[in-house]
Design an enzyme around this catalytic site. Structure first.
Site, mmCIF file in Angstrom:
data_model
loop_
_atom_site.group_PDB
_atom_site.id
_atom_site.type_symbol
_atom_site.label_atom_id
_atom_site.label_comp_id
_atom_site.label_asym_id
_atom_site.label_seq_id
_atom_site.Cartn_x
_atom_site.Cartn_y
_atom_site.Cartn_z
ATOM 1 N N HIS A 340 0.797 -1.223 0.000
ATOM 2 C CA HIS A 340 0.000 0.000 0.000
ATOM 3 C C HIS A 340 0.831 1.276 0.000
ATOM 4 O O HIS A 340 0.574 2.181 -0.786
ATOM 5 C CB HIS A 340 -0.896 -0.033 1.243
ATOM 6 C CG HIS A 340 -1.902 1.047 1.306
ATOM 7 N ND1 HIS A 340 -2.820 1.271 0.299
ATOM 8 C CD2 HIS A 340 -2.167 1.978 2.260
ATOM 9 C CE1 HIS A 340 -3.605 2.286 0.630
ATOM 10 N NE2 HIS A 340 -3.212 2.738 1.799
ATOM 11 N N ARG A 375 3.713 4.118 8.800
ATOM 12 C CA ARG A 375 2.942 5.359 8.654
ATOM 13 C C ARG A 375 1.666 5.302 9.469
ATOM 14 O O ARG A 375 0.941 4.302 9.450
ATOM 15 C CB ARG A 375 2.600 5.532 7.177
ATOM 16 C CG ARG A 375 1.650 6.652 6.891
ATOM 17 C CD ARG A 375 1.251 6.637 5.429
ATOM 18 N NE ARG A 375 0.385 5.509 5.127
ATOM 19 C CZ ARG A 375 -0.789 5.608 4.492
ATOM 20 N NH1 ARG A 375 -1.227 6.776 4.094
ATOM 21 N NH2 ARG A 375 -1.504 4.537 4.254
#
Ligand SMILES: Cc1cc2nc3c(=O)[nH]c(=O)nc-3n(C[C@H](O)[C@H](O)[C@H](O)COP(=O)(O)OP(=O)(O)OC[C@H]3O[C@@H](n4cnc5c(N)ncnc54)[C@H](O)[C@@H]3O)c2cc1C
Length: 537
Positions: A340, A375
């Site tokens: 991703h 993240r």
């Protein structure tokens, strides 16, 4: 045919980072050329669903956003960069709204939702689940109204032109396969991520890591390439693209259940379905492994959520599912992880400066260090916005170079066009199996051993976009494998079966890769504890 042109600034990429930077530079009166590989709008930004994380409710929220970001990054976040992100975020988002971005509101007030590892609701969204497309629309409209911005579609940047080690421009491959050189005061890489390295990804076809590969070839430092975030919940239907099922579904209360009907996340993390993404992704992978290694599906279950209408809150997702005869209100939705988001990339300081003079990077292609080893959900749109604006401010101060005498890299010999699709599929599968969610030395070394064979198809072939991308994906794959082999611990999104613990004594540091023979860094301060590999990747 080779043409030469001159402008003030070249920006590679028209996602959130590139467009925001272009607007900043053009506001100062500079001529800005923005190039993009496909039609404008085809970018990771366009597919961002869940939203943009931003602390809009005052100082306490800002400091909690900082802490959440630092915690998600598992010991590797650059605190200075993260502080810039959370403190400047609200101003940049206000600016977006002034330029016409319509975030969702209820009774006139901005609606805020929550995603994994956020300690409070702070995610703005638009049209339910089309946040990136709405931001991109507003930025593009604003950019189009500025006459000194030139937007060039279907143009692939194939390399950087250097003048005595200083970046002086770019080489562009047009749709008709002619090459042109454009010289500029500075170049910004805003070319996004590299999801196409893996066979299973949420990223569109343009995400081939071009900016990272060309920066590396020019001698720039590349950081933290072992940290690839795998989104836990992409739709898992045979023959159907890995469509993302936003974390906001779990934020609104969806459960994850295994094929036995058990809600299993309580065995893995106290935050349950809203645990950090890497934890959820690995849990799904493990739950999906039956006793004989087969993979019965894991499901997203929203049937019990009655306080929202999924069709209204998630119109895009609901419409896509409906095409496949699935309904969030009624059905269990089969899911599995997909590549991703790349936390690593071209190493920059907090002004977007790379280690090469006149080369800047912002957005997913860059490694500012805000994400560390993992993240925090919905921080990446914000990163592109904040650091796109900052890079523009820094670039505006770069003086013009009179008539650069450029060292041009050798052209790839032109013989004949080739179909790379089979070799590409093999590379993607190799990376998924050996350098994906769960890694070990044996698998990583086996992948490394395959690279020489897989690099053969590009030698002496025609200069096409497919060739350029295939070569770049190879380069990025090698960087991921090399960095993952070097990090003999598990941290953030990087999980080693053979080293399952985090090891701060040896690895509380960044991994830097630089090409053999590259000059020492001139702009960035090299931290003593960084692991630097000088390698012919
Ligand atoms: C399905 C999906 C959902 C997501 N959801 C969220 C979310 O809810 N919140 C969030 O914060 N983040 C989300 N993300 C991540 C986020 O969208 C991206 O990290 C961010 O948009 C990256 O922006 P960017 O400007 O750096 O790059 P991109 O938006 O990817 O733009 C890259 C641009 O570079 C161009 N380009 C690439 N190579 C070249 C080349 N060689 N020559 C010329 N042009 C080139 C491309 O054509 C494109 O225009 C999501 C990502 C995906 C894929």
């Amino acid at each position: 045919m080779t043409e030469e042109q001159q402008t003030d600034f070249v920006i590679v990429g028209a996602g959130i980072a590139g467009l925001r930077a272009a607007i900043g530079l053009a506001a100062d009166g500079a001529r800005v050329l923005v190039v993009t590989k496909e039609a404008l709008g085809e970018s990771n930004t366009n597919y961002a669903q869940g939203g943009i994380a931003v602390a809009m409710s005052g100082e306490e929220d800002v400091s909690l956003h900082l802490e959440d970001t630092v915690n998600a990054g598992d010991g590797l976040v650059n605190r200075e960069a993260a502080r810039v992100l959370v403190e400047e975020g609200p101003l940049r988002v206000e600016e977006l709204m002034l330029w016409g971005t319509a975030f969702d509101r209820e009774n006139g007030k901005l609606m805020l939702t929550r995603e994994g590892a956020h300690s409070r609701n702070r995610i703005l969204h638009a049209h339910g689940d089309a946040t990136g497309a709405e931001i991109g629309r507003a930025l593009l409209r604003h950019a189009r109204a500025m006459p000194n911005i030139t937007l060039r579609e279907w143009t692939t940047t194939i390399g950087l032109d250097l003048e005595d080690g200083v970046v002086a421009g770019v080489q562009l491959l047009d749709r008709d396969e002619s090459v042109r050189h454009v010289y500029a005061r500075a170049v910004l890489l805003a070319s996004g991520g590299a999801g196409q390295v893996y066979s299973d990804t949420t990223n569109p076809a343009v995400a081939t890591g071009d900016g990272i590969a060309m920066a590396w070839r020019a001698g720039a430092e590349i950081a933290d390439m072992e940290f690839y975030q795998f989104h836990p919940t992409a739709l898992s239907l045979p023959g159907v693209q890995r469509f993302l099922l936003s974390e906001a579904l779990r934020g609104e209360g969806a459960y994850l259940i295994n094929s036995g009907g058990e809600r299993f996340m309580e065995r893995y993390h106290p935050l349950l379905e809203l645990a950090p993404r890497d934890v959820v992704a690995r849990a799904i992978t493990r739950e999906g492994m039956g006793p004989n290694g087969e993979t019965p599906p894991v499901y997203l279950d929203m049937r019990h959520v009655t306080n929202i209408d999924p069709g209204k809150r998630f119109p895009g997702i609901s419409a896509f599912l409906a095409e496949h005869k699935l309904d969030l209100r009624r059905d269990l939705i089969p899911v599995r992880p997909a590549a991703h988001y790349l936390m690593g990339g071209v190493r920059t300081d907090v002004h977007g400066r790379t280690s090469l003079p006149r080369l800047y990077a912002a957005g997913e292609v860059a490694c500012t260090g805000v994400h560390g080893a993992n993240r925090l959900a919905s921080n990446s749109l914000l990163e592109g916005l904040v650091f796109g604006a900052r890079a523009a401010e820094a670039m505006a101060g770069v003086p013009a170079v009179p008539n650069p005498s450029v060292e041009r890299p050798k052209q790839v010999p032109v013989h004949h066009a080739r179909d790379f699709s089979e070799a590409l599929r093999e590379l993607q599968k190799l990376m998924w199996n050996n350098a994906g969610l769960l890694r070990d030395a044996e698998g990583l070394k086996a992948a490394a051993a395959e690279f020489p064979r897989l690099s053969r198809p590009w030698r002496g072939t025609y200069l096409t976009r497919a060739l350029v991308e295939y070569r770049n994906l190879q380069t990025v794959s090698r960087m991921i494998v090399q960095s993952a082999l070097g990090r003999e611990e598990s941290r953030g999104a990087h999980y080693r079966n053979d080293f399952p613990q985090r090891d701060d004594d040896r690895f509380a540091r960044h991994s830097i890769i630089q090409k053999d023979g590259a000059r020492p860094s001139s702009i960035l301060r090299m931290e003593e504890e960084d692991v630097v590999t000088s390698a012919a990747v």
